[in-house]
Design a protein around this motif. Structure first.
Motif, PDB file in Angstrom:
ATOM      1  N   THR A  32      -4.311  -3.135 -18.758  1.00 14.50           N
ATOM      2  CA  THR A  32      -5.530  -3.273 -17.549  1.00 14.50           C
ATOM      3  C   THR A  32      -4.985  -1.906 -16.819  1.00 14.50           C
ATOM      4  O   THR A  32      -4.458  -0.746 -17.727  1.00 14.50           O
ATOM      5  N   ASP A  33      -4.948  -2.203 -15.813  1.00 12.10           N
ATOM      6  CA  ASP A  33      -5.614  -0.997 -14.866  1.00 12.10           C
ATOM      7  C   ASP A  33      -4.276  -1.525 -13.872  1.00 12.10           C
ATOM      8  O   ASP A  33      -4.042  -2.504 -13.691  1.00 12.10           O
ATOM      9  N   VAL A  34      -3.851  -0.106 -13.459  1.00 10.58           N
ATOM     10  CA  VAL A  34      -3.420   0.115 -11.981  1.00 10.58           C
ATOM     11  C   VAL A  34      -3.383  -1.325 -10.894  1.00 10.58           C
ATOM     12  O   VAL A  34      -2.502  -2.249 -10.587  1.00 10.58           O
ATOM     13  N   ARG A  35      -4.765  -1.365 -10.392  1.00  7.34           N
ATOM     14  CA  ARG A  35      -5.514  -1.604  -9.898  1.00  7.34           C
ATOM     15  C   ARG A  35      -4.771  -3.156 -10.259  1.00  7.34           C
ATOM     16  O   ARG A  35      -5.078  -4.452  -9.469  1.00  7.34           O
ATOM     17  N   THR A  36      -4.913  -3.927 -10.979  1.00  3.44           N
ATOM     18  CA  THR A  36      -4.999  -5.324 -11.047  1.00  3.44           C
ATOM     19  C   THR A  36      -3.973  -5.254 -11.175  1.00  3.44           C
ATOM     20  O   THR A  36      -2.787  -6.751 -11.373  1.00  3.44           O
ATOM     21  N   VAL A  37      -2.501  -5.036 -11.912  1.00  2.00           N
ATOM     22  CA  VAL A  37      -0.851  -4.423 -11.714  1.00  2.00           C
ATOM     23  C   VAL A  37      -0.805  -4.903 -10.137  1.00  2.00           C
ATOM     24  O   VAL A  37       0.118  -6.120 -10.228  1.00  2.00           O
ATOM     25  N   ARG A  38      -1.530  -4.223  -9.012  1.00  2.00           N
ATOM     26  CA  ARG A  38      -1.322  -5.107  -7.711  1.00  2.00           C
ATOM     27  C   ARG A  38      -1.350  -6.073  -7.533  1.00  2.00           C
ATOM     28  O   ARG A  38      -0.630  -7.022  -6.827  1.00  2.00           O
ATOM     29  N   ARG A  39      -2.159  -6.588  -7.541  1.00  2.00           N
ATOM     30  CA  ARG A  39      -3.426  -8.248  -7.712  1.00  2.00           C
ATOM     31  C   ARG A  39      -2.242  -8.479  -8.224  1.00  2.00           C
ATOM     32  O   ARG A  39      -2.134 -10.326  -7.461  1.00  2.00           O
ATOM     33  N   TYR A  40      -1.973  -8.628  -9.992  1.00  2.00           N
ATOM     34  CA  TYR A  40      -0.876  -9.518 -10.500  1.00  2.00           C
ATOM     35  C   TYR A  40       0.962  -9.868  -9.062  1.00  2.00           C
ATOM     36  O   TYR A  40       1.081 -10.787  -9.396  1.00  2.00           O
ATOM     37  N   ALA A  41       0.909  -8.486  -8.710  1.00  2.00           N
ATOM     38  CA  ALA A  41       2.281  -8.304  -8.350  1.00  2.00           C
ATOM     39  C   ALA A  41       2.670  -9.369  -6.651  1.00  2.00           C
ATOM     40  O   ALA A  41       3.244  -9.925  -6.616  1.00  2.00           O
ATOM     41  N   ALA A  42       1.165  -9.287  -6.679  1.00  2.00           N
ATOM     42  CA  ALA A  42       0.688  -9.715  -5.139  1.00  2.00           C
ATOM     43  C   ALA A  42       0.577 -11.640  -5.473  1.00  2.00           C
ATOM     44  O   ALA A  42       1.179 -11.770  -4.968  1.00  2.00           O
ATOM     45  N   ARG A  43       0.319 -11.790  -6.733  1.00  2.00           N
ATOM     46  CA  ARG A  43       0.060 -12.950  -7.143  1.00  2.00           C
ATOM     47  C   ARG A  43       1.511 -13.813  -7.270  1.00  2.00           C
ATOM     48  O   ARG A  43       2.537 -14.410  -6.541  1.00  2.00           O
ATOM     49  N   LEU A  44       2.484 -13.213  -7.692  1.00  2.00           N
ATOM     50  CA  LEU A  44       3.570 -13.010  -7.839  1.00  2.00           C
ATOM     51  C   LEU A  44       4.582 -13.776  -6.909  1.00  2.00           C
ATOM     52  O   LEU A  44       5.195 -14.336  -6.256  1.00  2.00           O
ATOM     53  N   ARG A  45       4.236 -12.509  -5.824  1.00  2.65           N
ATOM     54  CA  ARG A  45       4.991 -12.556  -4.438  1.00  2.65           C
ATOM     55  C   ARG A  45       4.781 -14.354  -3.768  1.00  2.65           C
ATOM     56  O   ARG A  45       5.400 -14.868  -2.657  1.00  2.65           O
ATOM     57  N   GLU A  46       2.487 -14.582  -4.192  1.00  4.70           N
ATOM     58  CA  GLU A  46       3.260 -15.601  -3.168  1.00  4.70           C
ATOM     59  C   GLU A  46       2.811 -16.975  -4.247  1.00  4.70           C
ATOM     60  O   GLU A  46       3.541 -17.548  -3.655  1.00  4.70           O
ATOM     61  N   LEU A  47       3.801 -16.269  -5.476  1.00  2.13           N
ATOM     62  CA  LEU A  47       4.460 -17.220  -5.927  1.00  2.13           C
ATOM     63  C   LEU A  47       5.862 -17.994  -5.367  1.00  2.13           C
ATOM     64  O   LEU A  47       6.928 -18.435  -6.076  1.00  2.13           O
ATOM     65  N   GLY A  48       6.456 -16.838  -4.774  1.00  2.00           N
ATOM     66  CA  GLY A  48       7.887 -16.589  -3.564  1.00  2.00           C
ATOM     67  C   GLY A  48       8.796 -16.357  -5.094  1.00  2.00           C
ATOM     68  O   GLY A  48       9.940 -16.895  -5.237  1.00  2.00           O
ATOM     69  N   ILE A  49       8.105 -15.028  -5.941  1.00  2.00           N
ATOM     70  CA  ILE A  49       9.123 -14.567  -6.725  1.00  2.00           C
ATOM     71  C   ILE A  49       9.193 -12.930  -6.187  1.00  2.00           C
ATOM     72  O   ILE A  49       8.146 -12.399  -5.806  1.00  2.00           O
ATOM     73  N   PRO A  50      10.108 -12.662  -6.002  1.00  2.00           N
ATOM     74  CA  PRO A  50      10.426 -11.038  -4.794  1.00  2.00           C
ATOM     75  C   PRO A  50       9.884 -10.506  -5.247  1.00  2.00           C
ATOM     76  O   PRO A  50      11.112  -9.452  -5.953  1.00  2.00           O
ATOM     77  N   VAL A  51       8.932  -9.171  -5.591  1.00  3.71           N
ATOM     78  CA  VAL A  51       8.582  -8.455  -6.581  1.00  3.71           C
ATOM     79  C   VAL A  51       8.594  -6.784  -5.486  1.00  3.71           C
ATOM     80  O   VAL A  51       7.223  -7.213  -4.848  1.00  3.71           O
ATOM     81  N   GLU A  52       9.409  -6.330  -5.694  1.00  6.87           N
ATOM     82  CA  GLU A  52       9.792  -4.946  -4.930  1.00  6.87           C
ATOM     83  C   GLU A  52       8.717  -3.838  -5.228  1.00  6.87           C
ATOM     84  O   GLU A  52       8.971  -4.321  -6.527  1.00  6.87           O
ATOM     85  N   SER A  53       8.131  -2.656  -5.140  1.00  5.14           N
ATOM     86  CA  SER A  53       7.443  -2.240  -5.213  1.00  5.14           C
ATOM     87  C   SER A  53       7.569  -0.629  -4.658  1.00  5.14           C
ATOM     88  O   SER A  53       8.069  -0.760  -3.162  1.00  5.14           O
ATOM     89  N   VAL A  54       7.871   0.778  -4.719  1.00  3.36           N
ATOM     90  CA  VAL A  54       8.581   1.740  -3.938  1.00  3.36           C
ATOM     91  C   VAL A  54       6.662   2.939  -4.533  1.00  3.36           C
ATOM     92  O   VAL A  54       6.251   2.629  -5.773  1.00  3.36           O
ATOM     93  N   ARG A  55       6.652   3.374  -3.235  1.00  2.73           N
ATOM     94  CA  ARG A  55       5.125   3.963  -3.138  1.00  2.73           C
ATOM     95  C   ARG A  55       5.867   5.708  -3.424  1.00  2.73           C
ATOM     96  O   ARG A  55       6.619   5.141  -3.946  1.00  2.73           O
ATOM     97  N   GLY A  56       4.608   6.110  -4.018  1.00  2.00           N
ATOM     98  CA  GLY A  56       4.737   7.259  -4.624  1.00  2.00           C
ATOM     99  C   GLY A  56       4.674   8.085  -5.806  1.00  2.00           C
ATOM    100  O   GLY A  56       4.294   7.185  -7.207  1.00  2.00           O
ATOM    101  N   ARG A  57       4.288   9.068  -6.296  1.00  2.00           N
ATOM    102  CA  ARG A  57       4.057   9.360  -7.473  1.00  2.00           C
ATOM    103  C   ARG A  57       5.479   9.524  -8.705  1.00  2.00           C
ATOM    104  O   ARG A  57       5.014   8.359  -9.582  1.00  2.00           O
ATOM    105  N   PHE A  58       6.426   8.184  -8.331  1.00  2.00           N
ATOM    106  CA  PHE A  58       8.114   8.210  -9.224  1.00  2.00           C
ATOM    107  C   PHE A  58       7.857   6.974  -8.580  1.00  2.00           C
ATOM    108  O   PHE A  58       8.881   6.222  -9.345  1.00  2.00           O
ATOM    109  N   GLY A  59       6.951   6.308  -8.058  1.00  2.00           N
ATOM    110  CA  GLY A  59       7.163   4.517  -7.256  1.00  2.00           C
ATOM    111  C   GLY A  59       7.698   3.903  -8.725  1.00  2.00           C
ATOM    112  O   GLY A  59       6.942   4.382  -9.849  1.00  2.00           O
TER     113      GLY A  59
END
Length: 329
Positions: A32-59
């Motif tokens: 898929t694409d990066v934008r969709t990955v962000r949506r999937y990660a947000a969905r996991l957070r909504e389900l109570g699974i703490p997904v952390e993300s680090v911004r930036g080129r090497f995030g």
């Protein structure tokens, strides 16, 4: 907004097995694409699974430290590896406590689907090992974990230790390595009380307390080599020296390091060992394929002659003698 369940779960598995993957890497693996990955990660957070993300080129993305998934998510291959590891650990005496191993197996079986539970249960009930079960006195789990962490962080520990003759001492030790050998757990390190390198049986350690002091281990120090050499030097009834005419590398692969030390000399490889029974050393030497010369003790020569006579008698015994022996048993 649609969130395909299979891809969301696939993202969760990737976060468990490959923490730190970037959005682009995750997108590539999920197709898929990066934008969709962000949506999937947000969905996991909504389900109570703490997904952390680090911004930036090497995030990248990862699950929050300390988070434990309620259900056990294992592939068939992963479940097999875990089951074999628990069974082998129990058979080899590596488990710290038997109830912990049995409890882990029971929990794994409870959460596995039936299609996987039944084959693994069959394997557990039927698999066997050629090695004999080791009945060892295992260390307490807390002590093992404390010492392993102290080795990695180079932190001095205080030990309450009981020696083989029941002497109780308290000492500070710089732990260099934790080793499992022949059914026992050992700690190798610098003993401040004796100001020397020492080996400690971990089942004799009553307590281990990390201190604020740190240390630097010697360069190129190998705890396994030190332990095996130390055990080979343990005082025994007979001191053996044998000169072997063969390549030292090949000989070392045939002789356990806990039994003998090998030294290359201009005239051959010098074997030094300490043994309780010369008969055992005679059998060991007879199994070698290289010529050897006994330096000491002279009594070892007689043990070899006795073994040779036993083999000669067995080689010359006619087949009918075996039936007589069986009838007499």
């Amino acid at each position: 907004m649609s969130y395909p369940l299979t891809r969301v779960l696939a993202l969760l598995e990737l976060l468990q097995t490959h923490p730190g993957l970037t959005g682009a890497q995750l997108a590539d693996r999920l197709g898929t694409d990066v934008r969709t990955v962000r949506r999937y990660a947000a969905r996991l957070r909504e389900l109570g699974i703490p997904v952390e993300s680090v911004r930036g080129r090497f995030g990248g993305y990862r699950l929050a430290r300390g988070y434990r998934m309620p259900p056990l998510m294992l592939t068939n291959e992963e479940a097999l590896v875990v089951m074999l590891g628990l069974l082998a650990g129990e058979r080899l005496g590596m488990s710290t406590t038997a109830p912990a191993g049995a409890g882990a197996l029971a929990k794994i079986e409870r959460v596995l689907p039936n299609a996987l539970r039944e084959p693994l249960a069959a394997m557990r009930d039927t698999v066997d090992f050629t090695a004999n079960t080791v009945l060892a006195q295992a260390p307490r789990t807390g002590i093992l974990l404390t010492l392993a962490q102290a080795c990695r962080s180079a932190r001095t520990v205080g030990l309450h230790y009981r020696s083989w003759h029941q002497e109780h001492t308290e000492r500070d030790v710089d732990p260099y390595g934790v080793i499992f050998h022949a059914g026992c757990w050992y700690l190798v390190g610098h003993d401040h009380l004796r100001d020397s390198l020492r080996t400690f049986r971990m089942d004799r350690i009553a307590s281990a307390t990390p201190s604020a002091s740190t240390f630097t281990a010697p360069d190129d120090f190998d705890p396994v080599t030190y332990l095996t050499a130390s055990l080979a030097r343990t005082p025994s009834l007979w001191q053996v020296e044998v000169l072997i005419d063969g390549p030292v590398d090949d000989i070392s692969r045939r002789l356990p390091r806990t039994i003998a030390t090998l030294t290359s000399t201009p005239t051959g490889v010098l074997l030094r060992a300490q043994v309780q029974r010369l008969e055992s050393m005679a059998h060991l030497l007879a199994s070698l394929e290289w010529p050897f010369t006994i330096r000491s003790p002279d009594q070892l020569r007689q043990s070899l002659k006795d073994l040779a006579q036993q083999l000669m008698t067995a080689a010359e015994r006619p087949p009918e003698d075996n039936s007589i022996l069986r009838r007499g048993m």
